[in-house]
Design a protein around this motif. Structure first.
Motif, PDB file in Angstrom:
ATOM      1  N   CYS A   6      -0.755  -3.735   4.272  1.00  0.00           N
ATOM      2  CA  CYS A   6       0.336  -3.977   4.552  1.00  0.00           C
ATOM      3  C   CYS A   6       1.295  -2.672   4.370  1.00  0.00           C
ATOM      4  CB  CYS A   6       0.711  -5.333   3.838  1.00  0.00           C
ATOM      5  SG  CYS A   6       0.262  -7.161   4.009  1.00  0.00           S
ATOM      6  N   ALA A   7       1.325  -2.516   5.837  1.00  0.00           N
ATOM      7  CA  ALA A   7       2.123  -0.770   5.141  1.00  0.00           C
ATOM      8  C   ALA A   7       3.347  -0.998   6.315  1.00  0.00           C
ATOM      9  CB  ALA A   7       1.409  -0.141   6.315  1.00  0.00           C
ATOM     10  N   LYS A   8       4.611  -0.010   6.158  1.00  0.00           N
ATOM     11  CA  LYS A   8       6.041  -0.779   6.955  1.00  0.00           C
ATOM     12  C   LYS A   8       6.517   1.168   7.088  1.00  0.00           C
ATOM     13  CE  LYS A   8      10.655  -2.452   5.730  1.00  0.00           C
ATOM     14  NZ  LYS A   8      11.674  -2.477   4.576  1.00  0.00           N
ATOM     15  N   ASP A  39       2.683   2.386   0.966  1.00  0.00           N
ATOM     16  CA  ASP A  39       1.846   1.876   1.762  1.00  0.00           C
ATOM     17  C   ASP A  39       0.845   2.808   2.305  1.00  0.00           C
ATOM     18  OD1 ASP A  39       3.859   0.458   1.692  1.00  0.00           O
ATOM     19  OD2 ASP A  39       4.757  -0.598   3.503  1.00  0.00           O
ATOM     20  N   THR A  61       1.433  -4.655   9.610  1.00  0.00           N
ATOM     21  CA  THR A  61       3.323  -3.943   9.574  1.00  0.00           C
ATOM     22  C   THR A  61       4.147  -5.571  10.596  1.00  0.00           C
ATOM     23  OG1 THR A  61       4.234  -2.514  10.046  1.00  0.00           O
ATOM     24  CG2 THR A  61       2.808  -2.692  12.081  1.00  0.00           C
ATOM     25  N   CYS A 113      -0.699  -3.235  -0.944  1.00  0.00           N
ATOM     26  CA  CYS A 113       0.185  -2.940  -0.256  1.00  0.00           C
ATOM     27  C   CYS A 113       0.976  -1.282  -1.406  1.00  0.00           C
ATOM     28  CB  CYS A 113       1.338  -4.155  -0.591  1.00  0.00           C
ATOM     29  SG  CYS A 113       1.265  -5.659   0.027  1.00  0.00           S
ATOM     30  N   SER A 117       9.578   0.023  -0.203  1.00  0.00           N
ATOM     31  CA  SER A 117      10.072   0.982   0.624  1.00  0.00           C
ATOM     32  C   SER A 117      10.900   1.399   0.997  1.00  0.00           C
ATOM     33  CB  SER A 117       9.921  -0.003   1.972  1.00  0.00           C
ATOM     34  OG  SER A 117      10.810  -0.889   1.237  1.00  0.00           O
ATOM     35  N   SER A 126       5.926  -7.545  -1.001  1.00  0.00           N
ATOM     36  CA  SER A 126       4.388  -8.230  -1.233  1.00  0.00           C
ATOM     37  C   SER A 126       4.358  -8.863  -2.563  1.00  0.00           C
ATOM     38  CB  SER A 126       3.948  -6.841  -1.777  1.00  0.00           C
ATOM     39  OG  SER A 126       4.423  -6.155  -2.778  1.00  0.00           O
ATOM     40  N   CYS A 180      -0.645  -3.975  -5.581  1.00  0.00           N
ATOM     41  CA  CYS A 180       0.924  -3.337  -5.396  1.00  0.00           C
ATOM     42  C   CYS A 180       0.519  -1.277  -5.609  1.00  0.00           C
ATOM     43  CB  CYS A 180       2.176  -3.152  -5.424  1.00  0.00           C
ATOM     44  SG  CYS A 180       2.563  -5.087  -5.363  1.00  0.00           S
TER      45      CYS A 180
END
Lengths: 256, 326
Positions: A6-8, A39, A61, A113, A117, A126, A180
């Motif tokens: 999961c990347a932002k 991420d 995303t 994750c 961020s 996350s 994470c």
């Protein structure tokens, strides 16, 4: 090993920041969106684990189409499948909710994750996602070792996680799990601009947030955004280079 | 919102961390405002000293979950106890530190207990039934005021050092044993071992002078510029997290929440922007001097003296002055 990252996509620099949509989110201008730093390390680690143990990597995303740039970088770095949930959500709980719904249709052993961020700085989505999926989790992971014992279907990973002050725990976690990843877990590779532009021809699957969580409502409201108040501002030493350096050295010696 | 105020104390090396008293200060304020009790929940094993230290720190009640199964911090085990306590108590607020523990526990509890989480906060206010927090965003360049519109309990984590610490000595708190809330379960996370920081060739925690480099140093080769100044001053080199992440220096040199806390007489920050994770590790320094190109860098908020300029010009010039003038 089936891995989901999961990347932002986050802005590098922002201008014209203001509360918009009745407080649902903050609006701003930015040159472009990049993958959030931790991420991106999670993405690098996922690709490294795939190289060692086989399997595939799906990158997810949540964002509008300007977040696709993050997916293209992911595809250049070795992601097999890129998926974007189309939404502009500022509430990490709402982000976790749509991710959890989307993940119900995806098979995985491990979700990676980042730790925080750079835009929202809450480290919430996350962990909230792990809890919604009923997964064991670990935060601030600096090493992941996949147990090669394939006799057991469930599988485990051994991870190092930071506890603060340089102390780490080594933790055995049964799969599936969510981790994470801390920055620096593997060396960062560079995605050449030319490759990123070429990746634009690859498909990015898009899901509508409204289909995943109908009537999903953000439970936070932004009232105000302002520069942090300055406190104990340093006395700035100014002048010619030589004078500045001499004063700085005298300030050092004075304190010894 | 008639529920009590619950606080999770933080311990490190068996002692209460300073953030505990900051949380208790805010907790006391909220409890007095609403006319409810301030309750601390401590978890672990052999908690006698922590309970004693908390006894006169302004709490009304201390809930103690003391069990061998809680000796080492493990999110799964801690959640097992804390979620049960939250169900029984229905507090209006649960305050924690934005720490390695708080980051894991807060959002999970919000999901488990159907509450509302807010993390990394620097303030919390309640007025006319509305709950608002202030939190940093966009790498700390912005503070946002956010109203929490979800249901209680409000599970709010605070940045270390963000809240004032006001001593409010009280009559000894009532101590209640809640150890039975912990139930052995088929936990999916097991602590295999604890790793202490590697003893490298340097011990930056004992240095009197530290010259520290950040991302602004640009390249591994450039570090010698700072090393020269450190050597001339009889000090030690150190760095912020990105320098370790990039593989430019080993982790023994790392200053900050995830690395070492240092207390030198002089700390010279070269090309370090001053993220809160770094600054938390240097607040015990007697004097901080910062050199950075960006006049808005937060490092200038914590430094006593600052030079806005190119570290590759300023630092060698400082080294020259030290060498020439002894």
């Amino acid at each position: 090993m089936r891995i989901v990252v999961c990347a932002k996509a986050v802005p590098a620099d922002i201008t014209d920041l203001k509360v918009v949509e009745g407080g649902n989110r903050l609006g701003y201008r930015t040159y472009q969106l990049n993958i959030n730093e931790s991420d991106e390390y999670a993405l690098e680690e996922a690709v490294a684990l795939k190289k060692q143990h086989g399997g595939d990597v799906t990158m997810m995303t949540v964002g509008r189409s300007d977040a696709d740039r993050a997916a293209y970088i992911g595809l250049v770095k070795g992601v097999d499948r890129a998926l974007r949930i189309d939404a502009d959500l500022a509430d990490p709980e709402a982000v976790a909710e749509v991710l959890a719904e989307a993940l119900r249709d995806i098979e995985y052993d491990l979700i990676l994750c980042g730790v925080e961020s750079s835009d929202n700085m809450s480290s919430e989505a996350s962990i909230s996602l792990a809890e919604r999926l009923g997964l064991p989790f670990a935060y601030a992971v600096t090493r992941i070792e996949v147990s090669d014992d394939t006799g057991d279907d469930t599988g485990v990973v051994f991870v190092n996680k930071e506890m603060g002050g340089g102390v780490e725990q080594v933790v055995e976690i049964s799969l599936p799990a969510l981790l994470c990843v801390q920055t620096g877990i593997v060396p960062m590779t560079y995605a050449p601009l030319r490759e990123v532009l070429k990746a634009r021809s690859k498909p990015i699957e898009t899901l509508a947030a409204e289909d995943l969580a109908p009537g999903g409502k953000t439970k936070i409201r932004f009232l105000d955004a302002f520069p942090p108040p300055k406190q104990n501002r340093a006395e700035i030493i100014e002048g010619e280079l030589s004078t500045v350096a001499a004063i700085a050295v005298s300030k050092v010696q004075e304190a010894l | 919102m008639s529920g009590d105020i619950l606080v999770l104390p933080e311990t490190s090396n068996g002692e209460l961390d300073a953030v505990t008293f900051e949380l208790l200060t805010k907790g006391r304020e909220l409890a007095d405002q609403a006319g409810v009790k301030l309750i601390a929940l401590v978890l672990g094993h052999n908690l006698g000293p922590s309970v004693k230290a908390l006894g006169s720190a302004g709490t009304d009640t201390i809930l103690v979950a003391d069990h061998p199964g809680l000796a080492d911090y493990n999110a799964e085990r801690y959640l097992n106890v804390v979620s049960r306590v939250l169900e029984d108590l229905s507090p209006s607020f649960f305050l924690l530190g934005y720490t390695y523990r708080g980051i894991e526990l807060g959002p999970s509890l919000a999901v488990r207990c159907n509450g509302s989480a807010a993390s990394n906060c620097i303030d919390l206010q309640v007025a006319d039934g509305s709950v608002t927090v202030v939190r940093p965003m966009f790498s700390g360049s912005v503070h946002a005021r956010v109203e929490l519109q979800g249901p209680p309990p409000y599970i709010v984590s605070f940045q270390k050092g963000a809240l004032p610490k006001i001593e409010s000595p009280s009559a000894r708190a009532e101590v209640v044993d809640v150890s039975s809330k912990f139930e052995e379960d088929s936990f999916r996370t097991k602590i295999a071992k604890l790793l202490q920081p590697e003893e490298g060739e340097v011990d930056i925690t004992r240095a009197e002078v530290i010259v520290a480099v950040g991302r602004g140093i640009g390249d591994k080769e450039n570090i010698r510029v700072a090393e020269d100044l450190a050597r001339a001053l009889g000090g030690t080199l150190a760095c912020s997290r990105p320098v370790v992440d990039l593989g430019w220096l080993p982790s023994a040199y790392h200053v900050g929440i995830s690395g070492k806390t240092v207390t030198p007489k002089v700390y010279i920050a070269c090309g370090i922007s001053g993220a809160s994770q770094h600054n938390a590790g240097i607040t015990g320094s007697k004097r901080i001097i910062a050199i950075n190109k960006d006049p808005a860098a937060p490092i200038f908020d914590i430094a006593q003296y600052g030079i806005v300029g190119d570290l590759f010009k300023v630092v060698p010039e400082m080294t020259r002055h030290v060498k020439e003038n002894g």
